[in-house]
Design a protein around this motif. Sequence first.
Motif, mmCIF file in Angstrom:
data_model
loop_
_atom_site.group_PDB
_atom_site.id
_atom_site.type_symbol
_atom_site.label_atom_id
_atom_site.label_comp_id
_atom_site.label_asym_id
_atom_site.label_seq_id
_atom_site.Cartn_x
_atom_site.Cartn_y
_atom_site.Cartn_z
ATOM 1 N N ALA A 140 1.673 4.115 -3.165
ATOM 2 C CA ALA A 140 1.360 5.541 -3.008
ATOM 3 C C ALA A 140 2.616 6.400 -3.062
ATOM 4 C CB ALA A 140 0.618 5.765 -1.691
ATOM 5 N N LEU A 198 -0.392 1.894 10.095
ATOM 6 C CA LEU A 198 -1.287 1.174 9.184
ATOM 7 C C LEU A 198 -1.852 -0.070 9.851
ATOM 8 C CD1 LEU A 198 0.028 1.125 5.504
ATOM 9 C CD2 LEU A 198 -2.095 2.047 6.419
ATOM 10 N N LEU A 206 -1.323 10.005 4.389
ATOM 11 C CA LEU A 206 -2.190 8.912 3.953
ATOM 12 C C LEU A 206 -3.559 9.425 3.532
ATOM 13 C CD1 LEU A 206 -1.392 6.102 6.548
ATOM 14 C CD2 LEU A 206 -0.490 6.414 4.238
ATOM 15 N N ILE A 234 -5.726 6.986 1.186
ATOM 16 C CA ILE A 234 -5.671 5.703 1.872
ATOM 17 C C ILE A 234 -6.465 5.743 3.171
ATOM 18 C CG2 ILE A 234 -4.101 4.051 2.996
ATOM 19 C CD1 ILE A 234 -1.941 5.092 1.020
ATOM 20 N N ILE A 259 0.834 -1.213 0.000
ATOM 21 C CA ILE A 259 0.000 0.000 0.000
ATOM 22 C C ILE A 259 0.858 1.248 0.000
ATOM 23 C CG2 ILE A 259 -1.586 1.370 1.399
ATOM 24 C CD1 ILE A 259 -2.836 -1.227 2.376
ATOM 25 N N LEU A 289 -9.108 3.551 7.778
ATOM 26 C CA LEU A 289 -8.739 3.197 6.415
ATOM 27 C C LEU A 289 -9.948 3.444 5.531
ATOM 28 C CD1 LEU A 289 -6.753 -0.125 6.911
ATOM 29 C CD2 LEU A 289 -5.866 2.146 6.385
#
Lengths: 149, 149
Positions: free
Chosen positions: B16, B28, B64, B69, B12, B84
């Motif tokens: 990005a 995360l 993020l 995300i 992930i 998320l």
Amino acid sequence: MDNERREEAVTILRKAGFRATEPRLLVLSFLQNAKYPVSIQEIVAGMGNKSIHQVTVYRILHALKHAGIVTQVDFRHGRSYYELRDEQHDHHHIVCVKCGRVEDFVGCDYERLAAKALKQARGFATIVSHSLELFGMCNTCSKRKVRAA
Amino acid sequence: MDNERREEAVTILRKAGFRATEPRLLVLSFLQNAKYPVSIQEIVAGMGNKSIHQVTVYRILHALKHAGIVTQVDFRHGRSYYELRDEQHDHHHIVCVKCGRVEDFVGCDYERLAAKALKQARGFATIVSHSLELFGMCNTCSKRKVRAA
DNA sequence: TTGTATGCAAATTATTTGCACTCTC
DNA sequence: GAGAGTGCAAATAATTTGCATACAA
């Protein structure tokens, strides 16, 4: 007539159990004239010669919100915005993510939404309020979005 | 397996354009395990022995969010909560005004809402995002609401 | 008069930025 | 090694509280 509005404001305050003080009347009047939700800072700045302390405005809004006279909204600007509660229409706002411009819209179909949500969230008994904001681009900013990030 | 999750997180991040650093992987992972949106403070507190500075968590979430995300939500608690982004379901939250308990629900009918709003707000060209929270009383708090104000 | 309300000072709290050092790639 | 990322200190800012004074009722 401005006097009518003042009387109306006095009535609103009295009904809620507040004293009709000058600062409160000024804040209420400011909210009545505002087309869209305003921040504490905007209210203070908009008082002109009649200065009201920021803390006082904060306390007034806090009390009015508690009394159901005022509604607090979040435009993701890092502070709160306030407007008189609209008892007729359950309206919401569209905010331009570029310039902050705001417009209203109605028809969020709250009843249906609340019923649907309660059916899914088994741990909840009732819904007492809701917040809904849309974020978008106004026509002006939409055109000049050519500028790269 | 925790390793799978870690790999997933690394992917992930890389996708990005971020480097897969320890703090980011920890944040995360924390978000992946969280059932509901969490605050920066909760993340810091939940790190156990692996301490991450609050500012770092702030910057990670900021990045993020920008990368799409993570989603930021406002529960009217005076700070932001993050989760998320759920690409499958456009879900929203019901928050208990007494204890802060949170549950999800889906079906806000975003398409219809956006279309309806755009029709009314003539000054707007597009809608890019929305926020919707319901506030209510959970079953528990609903029962013991006997206590007067 | 009496208790509510305001102003001022100051505490809290969340967010944000600068900068030197660290670690990923 | 180079540049992104982190930690620490400190600046912003909004919100909140304490307290003495002022004002509505």
